[in-house]
Design a protein around this motif. Structure first.
Motif, PDB file in Angstrom:
ATOM      1  N   MET A  81      -5.117  -5.520 -10.810  1.00 39.31           N
ATOM      2  CA  MET A  81      -3.689  -5.282 -10.611  1.00 39.31           C
ATOM      3  C   MET A  81      -3.067  -4.585 -11.819  1.00 39.31           C
ATOM      4  O   MET A  81      -2.225  -3.700 -11.666  1.00 39.31           O
ATOM      5  N   ALA A  82      -3.507  -4.958 -13.016  1.00 42.91           N
ATOM      6  CA  ALA A  82      -2.979  -4.316 -14.228  1.00 42.91           C
ATOM      7  C   ALA A  82      -3.367  -2.842 -14.266  1.00 42.91           C
ATOM      8  O   ALA A  82      -2.534  -1.960 -14.530  1.00 42.91           O
ATOM      9  N   GLY A  83      -4.636  -2.551 -14.007  1.00 42.03           N
ATOM     10  CA  GLY A  83      -5.086  -1.167 -14.002  1.00 42.03           C
ATOM     11  C   GLY A  83      -4.408  -0.346 -12.927  1.00 42.03           C
ATOM     12  O   GLY A  83      -4.023   0.806 -13.151  1.00 42.03           O
ATOM     13  N   SER A  84      -4.219  -0.941 -11.769  1.00 45.11           N
ATOM     14  CA  SER A  84      -3.569  -0.235 -10.670  1.00 45.11           C
ATOM     15  C   SER A  84      -2.124   0.116 -11.008  1.00 45.11           C
ATOM     16  O   SER A  84      -1.640   1.199 -10.660  1.00 45.11           O
ATOM     17  N   GLY A  85      -1.428  -0.795 -11.684  1.00 41.00           N
ATOM     18  CA  GLY A  85      -0.057  -0.504 -12.093  1.00 41.00           C
ATOM     19  C   GLY A  85       0.012   0.692 -13.020  1.00 41.00           C
ATOM     20  O   GLY A  85       0.884   1.559 -12.885  1.00 41.00           O
ATOM     21  N   VAL A  86      -0.939   0.771 -13.961  1.00 41.09           N
ATOM     22  CA  VAL A  86      -1.011   1.918 -14.864  1.00 41.09           C
ATOM     23  C   VAL A  86      -1.295   3.192 -14.074  1.00 41.09           C
ATOM     24  O   VAL A  86      -0.671   4.240 -14.280  1.00 41.09           O
ATOM     25  N   GLY A  87      -2.244   3.104 -13.139  1.00 36.30           N
ATOM     26  CA  GLY A  87      -2.605   4.275 -12.345  1.00 36.30           C
ATOM     27  C   GLY A  87      -1.460   4.772 -11.484  1.00 36.30           C
ATOM     28  O   GLY A  87      -1.255   5.990 -11.351  1.00 36.30           O
ATOM     29  N   ALA A  88      -0.701   3.854 -10.894  1.00 35.78           N
ATOM     30  CA  ALA A  88       0.436   4.257 -10.069  1.00 35.78           C
ATOM     31  C   ALA A  88       1.492   4.965 -10.906  1.00 35.78           C
ATOM     32  O   ALA A  88       2.104   5.942 -10.463  1.00 35.78           O
ATOM     33  N   PHE A 145     -10.522   0.242 -15.461  1.00 38.63           N
ATOM     34  CA  PHE A 145     -10.530   1.691 -15.228  1.00 38.63           C
ATOM     35  C   PHE A 145     -10.634   2.012 -13.737  1.00 38.63           C
ATOM     36  O   PHE A 145     -10.034   2.982 -13.259  1.00 38.63           O
ATOM     37  N   LEU A 146     -11.379   1.188 -12.997  1.00 42.26           N
ATOM     38  CA  LEU A 146     -11.413   1.367 -11.544  1.00 42.26           C
ATOM     39  C   LEU A 146     -10.029   1.114 -10.943  1.00 42.26           C
ATOM     40  O   LEU A 146      -9.611   1.789 -10.006  1.00 42.26           O
ATOM     41  N   GLY A 147      -9.313   0.148 -11.511  1.00 46.89           N
ATOM     42  CA  GLY A 147      -7.954  -0.127 -11.059  1.00 46.89           C
ATOM     43  C   GLY A 147      -7.029   1.053 -11.326  1.00 46.89           C
ATOM     44  O   GLY A 147      -6.175   1.381 -10.491  1.00 46.89           O
ATOM     45  N   ILE A 148      -7.180   1.682 -12.489  1.00 44.61           N
ATOM     46  CA  ILE A 148      -6.373   2.863 -12.809  1.00 44.61           C
ATOM     47  C   ILE A 148      -6.632   3.961 -11.778  1.00 44.61           C
ATOM     48  O   ILE A 148      -5.696   4.569 -11.244  1.00 44.61           O
ATOM     49  N   TYR A 149      -7.909   4.216 -11.507  1.00 46.53           N
ATOM     50  CA  TYR A 149      -8.244   5.214 -10.493  1.00 46.53           C
ATOM     51  C   TYR A 149      -7.652   4.839  -9.137  1.00 46.53           C
ATOM     52  O   TYR A 149      -7.108   5.682  -8.416  1.00 46.53           O
ATOM     53  N   GLY A 150      -7.750   3.553  -8.792  1.00 41.65           N
ATOM     54  CA  GLY A 150      -7.242   3.097  -7.501  1.00 41.65           C
ATOM     55  C   GLY A 150      -5.747   3.268  -7.369  1.00 41.65           C
ATOM     56  O   GLY A 150      -5.245   3.663  -6.316  1.00 41.65           O
ATOM     57  N   GLY A 151      -5.020   2.998  -8.439  1.00 40.97           N
ATOM     58  CA  GLY A 151      -3.570   3.149  -8.392  1.00 40.97           C
ATOM     59  C   GLY A 151      -3.134   4.595  -8.461  1.00 40.97           C
ATOM     60  O   GLY A 151      -2.105   4.974  -7.898  1.00 40.97           O
ATOM     61  N   TYR A 152      -3.935   5.432  -9.120  1.00 40.44           N
ATOM     62  CA  TYR A 152      -3.573   6.840  -9.307  1.00 40.44           C
ATOM     63  C   TYR A 152      -3.894   7.683  -8.081  1.00 40.44           C
ATOM     64  O   TYR A 152      -3.076   8.452  -7.602  1.00 40.44           O
ATOM     65  N   PHE A 153      -5.107   7.509  -7.576  1.00 39.49           N
ATOM     66  CA  PHE A 153      -5.534   8.299  -6.414  1.00 39.49           C
ATOM     67  C   PHE A 153      -6.006   7.399  -5.291  1.00 39.49           C
ATOM     68  O   PHE A 153      -5.544   7.497  -4.165  1.00 39.49           O
ATOM     69  N   GLN A 183     -10.506  -7.095  -4.107  1.00 39.77           N
ATOM     70  CA  GLN A 183     -10.010  -6.289  -5.228  1.00 39.77           C
ATOM     71  C   GLN A 183      -9.265  -5.052  -4.731  1.00 39.77           C
ATOM     72  O   GLN A 183      -8.310  -4.593  -5.373  1.00 39.77           O
ATOM     73  N   LEU A 184      -9.683  -4.517  -3.597  1.00 38.70           N
ATOM     74  CA  LEU A 184      -8.948  -3.396  -3.004  1.00 38.70           C
ATOM     75  C   LEU A 184      -7.532  -3.829  -2.644  1.00 38.70           C
ATOM     76  O   LEU A 184      -6.560  -3.093  -2.892  1.00 38.70           O
ATOM     77  N   ALA A 185      -7.404  -5.032  -2.088  1.00 39.62           N
ATOM     78  CA  ALA A 185      -6.076  -5.553  -1.757  1.00 39.62           C
ATOM     79  C   ALA A 185      -5.233  -5.705  -3.022  1.00 39.62           C
ATOM     80  O   ALA A 185      -4.038  -5.374  -3.028  1.00 39.62           O
ATOM     81  N   ALA A 186      -5.835  -6.197  -4.105  1.00 43.16           N
ATOM     82  CA  ALA A 186      -5.101  -6.375  -5.359  1.00 43.16           C
ATOM     83  C   ALA A 186      -4.627  -5.036  -5.924  1.00 43.16           C
ATOM     84  O   ALA A 186      -3.490  -4.911  -6.409  1.00 43.16           O
ATOM     85  N   ILE A 187      -5.488  -4.027  -5.864  1.00 44.17           N
ATOM     86  CA  ILE A 187      -5.143  -2.699  -6.376  1.00 44.17           C
ATOM     87  C   ILE A 187      -4.001  -2.090  -5.573  1.00 44.17           C
ATOM     88  O   ILE A 187      -3.022  -1.591  -6.131  1.00 44.17           O
ATOM     89  N   TYR A 188      -4.111  -2.134  -4.252  1.00 44.82           N
ATOM     90  CA  TYR A 188      -3.061  -1.566  -3.406  1.00 44.82           C
ATOM     91  C   TYR A 188      -1.744  -2.321  -3.572  1.00 44.82           C
ATOM     92  O   TYR A 188      -0.664  -1.727  -3.605  1.00 44.82           O
ATOM     93  N   LEU A 189      -1.828  -3.648  -3.681  1.00 44.98           N
ATOM     94  CA  LEU A 189      -0.617  -4.463  -3.788  1.00 44.98           C
ATOM     95  C   LEU A 189       0.128  -4.176  -5.082  1.00 44.98           C
ATOM     96  O   LEU A 189       1.356  -4.030  -5.092  1.00 44.98           O
ATOM     97  N   SER A 190      -0.601  -4.082  -6.180  1.00 45.48           N
ATOM     98  CA  SER A 190       0.026  -3.803  -7.470  1.00 45.48           C
ATOM     99  C   SER A 190       0.678  -2.430  -7.488  1.00 45.48           C
ATOM    100  O   SER A 190       1.821  -2.275  -7.931  1.00 45.48           O
ATOM    101  N   ALA A 191      -0.038  -1.423  -6.988  1.00 44.92           N
ATOM    102  CA  ALA A 191       0.518  -0.073  -6.961  1.00 44.92           C
ATOM    103  C   ALA A 191       1.761  -0.014  -6.076  1.00 44.92           C
ATOM    104  O   ALA A 191       2.732   0.691  -6.382  1.00 44.92           O
TER     105      ALA A 191
END
Length: 253
Positions: A81-88, A145-153, A183-191
């Protein structure tokens, strides 16, 4: 076929794909662009729309989660979730065109790792005379870093997760699938939290709601289907999805 029906079917297909093997955003994003949303808005909207499907799938899998290395589920989810927030945040601040050119190559590499990762991990263990495995810290750093990618793209981030876990920990893709979905749910939810505030995804509420409904239905059905598949067949589905997604990204680029 009406535009809303196209969006509904695309959402359902994306939910099923994410539950079984990943790559759902490849279906969702073009569908939203096809009905008239600008690319940046469509990217944000597809991330938001896929949240219900991912969360529903994760709830179906909740009793089948297996640890990833020494990292706890709570720690892994928090880092995602932290990485995804950065990526978004980066998605809203930086152009995505140059990054998109690299995505097919990243996916090709991830697909190869997914196919041969466990064999490579075993060969390295034999050569070194000891088990090869990522430490808990390395798992969490990689997941950030996977979270960053997930939130960004976000395209096929679940496939990349399985590839990293396969080669770094020797984990079986079928066994790891419930954790991938979680983890996909966490990434999408954070973004989504950031995108709802800062993007104009809510400018087309009917389109967004239609894809939300389709993704939720697809995620529920896809997760139940994946649970009933034999492990060998689920592995094959995961690898086939990864290969097809990679080819499609190359064709699109």
């Amino acid at each position: 076929m009406s535009e809303l029906l196209i969006v509904l079917l695309a959402g359902a297909a994306a939910g099923v794909l994410n539950a079984i093997g990943g790559g759902g955003k490849f279906v969702a994003l073009p569908a939203l662009v096809a009905v008239g949303l600008p690319p940046v808005t469509a990217n944000a909207s597809s991330t938001i729309a896929l949240v219900p499907g991912a969360v529903v799938s994760a709830s179906v899998y909740r009793r089948e989660l297996t640890p990833v290395g020494g990292a706890s589920t709570t720690a892994l989810t928090t880092i995602s979730m932290a990485g995804s927030g950065v990526g978004a945040g980066l998605m809203l601040a930086l152009p995505a065109a140059s990054f998109e050119a690299a995505v097919p190559w990243l996916l090709a590499f991830a697909t190869l790792l997914l196919a041969f990762g466990r064999r490579l991990s075993g060969a390295l263990s034999t050569a070194l005379g000891r088990p090869v495995g990522m430490s808990a810290r390395a798992v969490l750093i990689g997941q950030f870093f996977l979270g960053i990618y997930g939130g960004y793209f976000g395209g096929a981030v679940g496939i990349m997760m399985l590839a990293v876990w396969s080669v770094g920990l020797g984990l079986d893709a079928a066994v790891s699938n419930p954790m991938r979905v979680t983890q996909l749910a966490a990434i999408y939810l954070s973004a989504t939290v950031l995108l709802l505030i800062t993007s104009d995804a809510l400018g087309s509420p009917l389109v967004l709601a239609t894809m939300l409904v389709g993704a939720a239905a697809g995620g529920f059905g896809g997760a139940h289907l994946a649970r009933r598949l034999p492990a060998w067949l689920l592995r094959g589905a995961l690898l086939t999805t990864a290969a097809i997604t990679t080819v499609l990204y190359f064709l699109r680029s």
